[in-house]
Design an enzyme around this catalytic site. Sequence first.
Site, PDB file in Angstrom:
ATOM      1  N   ALA A 117       0.811  -1.223   0.000  1.00 58.65           N
ATOM      2  CA  ALA A 117       0.000   0.000   0.000  1.00 58.65           C
ATOM      3  C   ALA A 117       0.843   1.271   0.000  1.00 58.65           C
ATOM      4  CB  ALA A 117      -0.942  -0.005   1.198  1.00 58.65           C
ATOM      5  N   ARG A 170       9.804   7.798  -3.711  1.00 60.47           N
ATOM      6  CA  ARG A 170      11.153   7.930  -4.272  1.00 60.47           C
ATOM      7  C   ARG A 170      11.332   7.294  -5.645  1.00 60.47           C
ATOM      8  NH1 ARG A 170      14.789   5.942   0.503  1.00 60.47           N
ATOM      9  NH2 ARG A 170      12.813   5.255   1.390  1.00 60.47           N
ATOM     10  N   THR A 183       2.467  -0.384   9.148  1.00 58.06           N
ATOM     11  CA  THR A 183       2.477  -1.794   8.711  1.00 58.06           C
ATOM     12  C   THR A 183       1.504  -2.653   9.542  1.00 58.06           C
ATOM     13  OG1 THR A 183       4.463  -2.026  10.103  1.00 58.06           O
ATOM     14  CG2 THR A 183       4.812  -1.817   7.735  1.00 58.06           C
ATOM     15  N   ASP A 201       7.375  -4.816  -2.327  1.00 58.91           N
ATOM     16  CA  ASP A 201       8.606  -4.175  -2.795  1.00 58.91           C
ATOM     17  C   ASP A 201       9.858  -4.928  -2.339  1.00 58.91           C
ATOM     18  OD1 ASP A 201       8.442  -3.532  -0.142  1.00 58.91           O
ATOM     19  OD2 ASP A 201       8.554  -1.364  -0.402  1.00 58.91           O
ATOM     20  N   ASN A 251      13.224   0.990  -2.956  1.00 60.19           N
ATOM     21  CA  ASN A 251      12.617   2.292  -2.692  1.00 60.19           C
ATOM     22  C   ASN A 251      12.775   3.239  -3.869  1.00 60.19           C
ATOM     23  OD1 ASN A 251      11.641   1.904   0.016  1.00 60.19           O
ATOM     24  ND2 ASN A 251      13.793   1.792   0.611  1.00 60.19           N
ATOM     25  N   ARG A 291       8.212 -13.440 -37.073  1.00 59.06           N
ATOM     26  CA  ARG A 291       7.124 -12.859 -36.286  1.00 59.06           C
ATOM     27  C   ARG A 291       6.112 -13.936 -35.889  1.00 59.06           C
ATOM     28  NH1 ARG A 291       5.034  -8.362 -40.051  1.00 59.06           N
ATOM     29  NH2 ARG A 291       3.382  -8.356 -38.478  1.00 59.06           N
ATOM     30  N   ASN A 314       0.310  -9.877 -49.248  1.00 59.84           N
ATOM     31  CA  ASN A 314      -0.763 -10.569 -48.529  1.00 59.84           C
ATOM     32  C   ASN A 314      -1.876  -9.632 -48.100  1.00 59.84           C
ATOM     33  OD1 ASN A 314       1.055  -9.325 -46.738  1.00 59.84           O
ATOM     34  ND2 ASN A 314       0.455 -10.676 -45.065  1.00 59.84           N
ATOM     35  N   SER A 355      14.256 -14.527 -58.047  1.00 54.94           N
ATOM     36  CA  SER A 355      14.488 -13.321 -57.241  1.00 54.94           C
ATOM     37  C   SER A 355      13.564 -12.185 -57.632  1.00 54.94           C
ATOM     38  CB  SER A 355      15.928 -12.849 -57.433  1.00 54.94           C
ATOM     39  OG  SER A 355      16.793 -13.846 -56.961  1.00 54.94           O
ATOM     40  N   ALA A 394      12.463 -14.818 -62.403  1.00 58.35           N
ATOM     41  CA  ALA A 394      12.865 -13.655 -61.605  1.00 58.35           C
ATOM     42  C   ALA A 394      12.091 -12.421 -62.034  1.00 58.35           C
ATOM     43  CB  ALA A 394      14.359 -13.415 -61.754  1.00 58.35           C
TER      44      ALA A 394
HETATM   45  C1  UD1 Z   1       9.695  -1.537   8.111  1.00 59.02           C
HETATM   46  C2  UD1 Z   1       9.833  -2.096   9.512  1.00 59.02           C
HETATM   47  C3  UD1 Z   1      11.302  -2.085   9.908  1.00 59.02           C
HETATM   48  C4  UD1 Z   1      12.110  -2.895   8.925  1.00 59.02           C
HETATM   49  C5  UD1 Z   1      11.874  -2.381   7.502  1.00 59.02           C
HETATM   50  C6  UD1 Z   1      12.498  -3.305   6.508  1.00 59.02           C
HETATM   51  C7  UD1 Z   1       7.764  -1.458  10.622  1.00 59.02           C
HETATM   52  C8  UD1 Z   1       7.123  -0.522  11.582  1.00 59.02           C
HETATM   53  N1  UD1 Z   1       9.064  -1.270  10.394  1.00 59.02           N
HETATM   54  O1  UD1 Z   1      10.129  -0.199   8.174  1.00 59.02           O
HETATM   55  O2  UD1 Z   1      11.456  -2.637  11.204  1.00 59.02           O
HETATM   56  O3  UD1 Z   1      13.476  -2.824   9.242  1.00 59.02           O
HETATM   57  O4  UD1 Z   1      10.470  -2.330   7.210  1.00 59.02           O
HETATM   58  O5  UD1 Z   1      12.402  -2.735   5.243  1.00 59.02           O
HETATM   59  O6  UD1 Z   1       7.110  -2.354  10.125  1.00 59.02           O
HETATM   60  N2  UD1 Z   1       3.119  -0.474   4.050  1.00 59.02           N
HETATM   61  C9  UD1 Z   1       1.771  -0.571   3.815  1.00 59.02           C
HETATM   62  N3  UD1 Z   1       0.922   0.228   4.535  1.00 59.02           N
HETATM   63  C10 UD1 Z   1       1.367   1.094   5.457  1.00 59.02           C
HETATM   64  C11 UD1 Z   1       2.755   1.189   5.687  1.00 59.02           C
HETATM   65  C12 UD1 Z   1       3.613   0.380   4.969  1.00 59.02           C
HETATM   66  O7  UD1 Z   1       1.322  -1.327   2.982  1.00 59.02           O
HETATM   67  O8  UD1 Z   1       0.532   1.782   6.086  1.00 59.02           O
HETATM   68  C13 UD1 Z   1       4.034  -1.329   3.292  1.00 59.02           C
HETATM   69  C14 UD1 Z   1       4.905  -0.507   2.379  1.00 59.02           C
HETATM   70  O9  UD1 Z   1       4.341  -0.456   1.078  1.00 59.02           O
HETATM   71  C15 UD1 Z   1       6.205  -1.271   2.357  1.00 59.02           C
HETATM   72  C16 UD1 Z   1       6.236  -1.973   3.702  1.00 59.02           C
HETATM   73  O10 UD1 Z   1       4.907  -1.963   4.182  1.00 59.02           O
HETATM   74  O11 UD1 Z   1       6.200  -2.254   1.373  1.00 59.02           O
HETATM   75  C17 UD1 Z   1       7.189  -1.354   4.682  1.00 59.02           C
HETATM   76  O12 UD1 Z   1       6.747  -0.046   4.940  1.00 59.02           O
HETATM   77  P1  UD1 Z   1       7.738   1.132   5.249  1.00 59.02           P
HETATM   78  O13 UD1 Z   1       6.957   2.298   5.620  1.00 59.02           O
HETATM   79  O14 UD1 Z   1       8.728   1.242   4.159  1.00 59.02           O
HETATM   80  O15 UD1 Z   1       8.450   0.575   6.561  1.00 59.02           O
HETATM   81  P2  UD1 Z   1       9.896   0.885   7.014  1.00 59.02           P
HETATM   82  O16 UD1 Z   1       9.893   2.239   7.643  1.00 59.02           O
HETATM   83  O17 UD1 Z   1      10.843   0.650   5.932  1.00 59.02           O
HETATM   84 CA    CA Z   2      10.984   0.466   3.672  1.00 52.97          CA
END
Ligand code: UD1
Ligand code: CA
Length: 481
Positions: A10, A15, A79, A101, A224, A330, A383, A402, A420
């Site tokens: 999500a 970046r 998360t 990711d 990222n 093709r 064709n 040819s 030809a």
């Molecule tokens: C998170 C971990 C961290 C770990 C790191 C590894 C947490 C709080 N921290 O940090 O300990 O070392 O990953 O990369 O979990 N995402 C959602 N919804 C949200 C927030 C995030 O789907 O509301 C997804 C993001 O798309 C991403 C992943 O969760 O794929 C990690 O989110 P991100 O915000 O990058 O966490 P970090 O700060 O990197």
């Molecule tokens: Ca991250």
Amino acid sequence: MELAIVILAAGKGTRMRSDLPKVAHPLAGKPMLGHVIDTARALSPGSICVVYGHGGDRVRREVTATDVIWAEQAEQLGTGHAVAQAMPHIAEDVVLILYGDVPLIRAETLREFVARVQPDRLALMTLEMADPGAYGRIVRNADGAVQAIVEYKDADDTQKAIREINTGILACPRAFLDQALPRLSSNNAQGEYYLTDVIAMAVADGLSIEAVQPSFPWEVDGVNDRVQLARLERVYQQVQAEALMRAGVTVLDPARLDIRGNVRCGQDVVLDINTVLVGDVDIAARVTIGPNCLIRNARIGEGSHIEANSVVDGAVVGNDCHVGPFARLRPGTELAAGARVGNFVETKKTLIGAGSKVNHLTYLGDTTLGQGVNVGAGTITCNYDGVNKFETHIGDGAFIGSNSSLVAPVSVGPGATVGAGSVVTKDVPDNELAVARSKQRNLSGWQRPGKVSQDNVSQNKASQDAAAAAQRGDTSQQGEQ
Ligand code: UD1
Ligand code: CA
């Protein structure tokens, strides 16, 4: 214990600086999220749930997967909040959390990882890093037992010095998550509901944490920005190339092979530099592929040679064929055994019979060629009339001279010959010769024009008039000269 896999996808991916959501960016031609879903599938879970948010519709369009449950996280509150959005959709008793990711996590690693989970035990994937950056830190007690994860922004200096980091990959008994997630608070440095806080909760509840390391550090590398994506692309390509080499393929430079799909290669295949293999590609034993070839959704039979700078796209090449250099096959092209297609030849929806040769500067579309046919340089099958496509059929042993145009629909019978430079608009019966071109006439006594000056301008004019008259077949003018 039945497994559910939750894939977090999500995040915004600011970046990447892209209109395309981060997890839809391709690695080896497939969206990153697609790689994670495929790996998840390899574990045969009871369900796969993707938590999407930012650019969700676009993600769902790019990653078409009918066996996946999509759970929306309208606001990215962390998360822990993201995983909570998935919980109502899943019923299994173990939950594995992956990331859209983090594309290169391997099924083998995850299988062993998930096997560590017990009703009273969580599995947490961690990594020792020389430079642990801003990752969450793994806090262990004096006995070495994992106690908590502390996010970098919440960590004190002692915690920041810890080199074991949280990769984010976690597997938990579902019953535990059900009661832990609602207890999360956002009272922390980022104001987010941290999934990582469930670790300390589990310890407090009397569960244990088993920390497991991936077989390779790149398995847990996240993307990222496009620099990190490019790095993982190289890792992925190196791994594919090594697998092929171990299976008996010579790869002249593993750094200059790109595989974007599913490739099977027989033994003693040789892949020269800048080979790009896309989609479903089946290359049989002893095939050689020259430099700078694109092979897409194709089958190439044993012992065939694809020479430099050729494109084989949606085509089937039989055994012992010769293609290129500079050939373009093709979609819908099929070469039977021993066929040869040479330089600057384009084929589309065309069957080329065994041992037939189309060696130079030719276009064949919607055509069937029998066996042992020889198609001369510069032959074109016409064709397309601007609206409809028509077929050309050329029988066994036919010979097309040819620079001939075969105006479809038309057929040239077995053993027939086309002179030809012919424009063939009528069927040619078996074994007959068709010549369809203007007759040659030689003009004796004709002189080339000289350089124009005031003196000879009239003489030159007369000479040009005579030539023009000859072209028209006007003999009276010619007589005047
Ligand atoms: C998170 C971990 C961290 C770990 C790191 C590894 C947490 C709080 N921290 O940090 O300990 O070392 O990953 O990369 O979990 N995402 C959602 N919804 C949200 C927030 C995030 O789907 O509301 C997804 C993001 O798309 C991403 C992943 O969760 O794929 C990690 O989110 P991100 O915000 O990058 O966490 P970090 O700060 O990197
Ligand atoms: Ca991250």
